[in-house]
Design a protein around this motif. Structure first.
Motif, mmCIF file in Angstrom:
data_model
loop_
_atom_site.group_PDB
_atom_site.id
_atom_site.type_symbol
_atom_site.label_atom_id
_atom_site.label_comp_id
_atom_site.label_asym_id
_atom_site.label_seq_id
_atom_site.Cartn_x
_atom_site.Cartn_y
_atom_site.Cartn_z
ATOM 1 N N LYS A 59 3.989 2.726 0.129
ATOM 2 C CA LYS A 59 2.546 2.218 0.561
ATOM 3 C C LYS A 59 2.875 0.961 1.423
ATOM 4 O O LYS A 59 1.875 0.719 2.432
ATOM 5 N N PHE A 78 -4.458 0.034 1.381
ATOM 6 C CA PHE A 78 -3.318 0.965 1.097
ATOM 7 C C PHE A 78 -2.797 0.897 -0.370
ATOM 8 O O PHE A 78 -2.400 -0.286 -0.891
ATOM 9 N N VAL A 90 -1.214 6.635 -0.859
ATOM 10 C CA VAL A 90 0.014 7.162 -0.349
ATOM 11 C C VAL A 90 0.925 7.659 -1.368
ATOM 12 O O VAL A 90 0.903 7.402 -2.430
ATOM 13 N N SER A 112 -1.027 3.318 -3.863
ATOM 14 C CA SER A 112 -0.452 4.547 -4.238
ATOM 15 C C SER A 112 -0.576 4.527 -5.819
ATOM 16 O O SER A 112 -1.037 3.516 -6.483
ATOM 17 N N ASP A 170 -2.331 -4.552 1.692
ATOM 18 C CA ASP A 170 -1.579 -3.648 0.821
ATOM 19 C C ASP A 170 -1.477 -4.334 -0.587
ATOM 20 O O ASP A 170 -1.212 -5.168 -0.945
#
Length: 231
Positions: free
Chosen positions: A59, A50, A184, A52, A161
């Motif tokens: 995110k 994930f 995201v 961004s 992440d």
């Protein structure tokens, strides 16, 4: 892998799947879960990134909530804070950050003793650990490949992440090694040119883009209708 602590921990508001499981937002996370499973159906263990384009797009909140909805299905889930520059996971779950990913990449400790119980059944956490001087170099090491293979043997879903992809190279390195990447985007805040650059960066890294999550998207009257219907 540790079993979840049965003691209930006060969860922050950002974990809406936990604090308000019947909300529209929580249902949207479950929809994303379904879409991800349809996108990579053949893998028994899925490693997902994930990221961004820029900071403060949601995110980390998205990754945390997605980890919870995957765990809700009874699958073994590991959520990793791969932002070894500005870690946030330890604050979200109110846990320590003395050991974690950076320590493992430096050859200190082992995975089973480094993960922490989240307080949520089936969900383990791996913090970022102490902030190293060379995060990108650590992520490019063979140690990460070995660690990811070990994770596949222990978990059904591994969620990374990462930092924003336009800020540092960390996300590109991880995107190349993960099974899929979710971008995201903060609706109303993210600039179109930044999103396009993020997409191009992921393409350069030969990432498999699973899709884009529009964060803070305004709801329509139809959304509210179905929310009331489900209640």
């Amino acid at each position: 892998m540790r079993t979840a602590n049965k003691t209930k921990r006060l969860m922050p508001r950002k974990l809406v799947v936990r604090t308000n499981p019947h909300s529209i937002a929580a249902e949207q996370y479950r929809t994303i879960r379904t879409n991800i499973n349809f996108s990579i159906p053949d893998l028994t263990s899925k490693i997902i990134l994930f990221t961004s384009a820029s900071k403060e797009e949601g995110k980390s909140t998205t990754a945390a909530n997605m980890a919870i909805v995957f765990a809700e299905t009874g699958k073994r889930v590991l959520l990793i804070d791969a932002d070894m520059r500005r870690p946030t996971l330890f604050r979200t779950f109110q846990l320590g950050n003395n050991t974690g990913l950076s320590n493992l990449l430096l050859g200190k400790g082992n995975l089973k003793h480094s993960v922490k119980a989240s307080g949520i059944p089936n969900l383990d956490l791996l913090m970022s650990g102490q902030i190293p001087p060379n995060p990108a170099e650590l992520l490019e090491s063979d140690t990460l490949d070995e660690l990811m293979e070990e994770m596949r043997g222990l978990y059904d879903y591994v969620l990374f992440d990462s930092p924003p992809i336009l800020s540092v190279t960390d996300a590109k390195i991880l995107a190349n090694r993960c099974d899929g990447t979710v971008l995201v985007v903060n609706t109303g805040k993210s600039e179109k040119v930044s999103v396009e650059k993020a997409r191009d960066s992921l393409a350069t890294a030969k990432a498999f883009i699973l899709g884009v999550v529009l964060n803070n998207y305004p709801l329509t009257s139809e959304n509210y209708y179905y929310h009331n219907y489900n209640e």
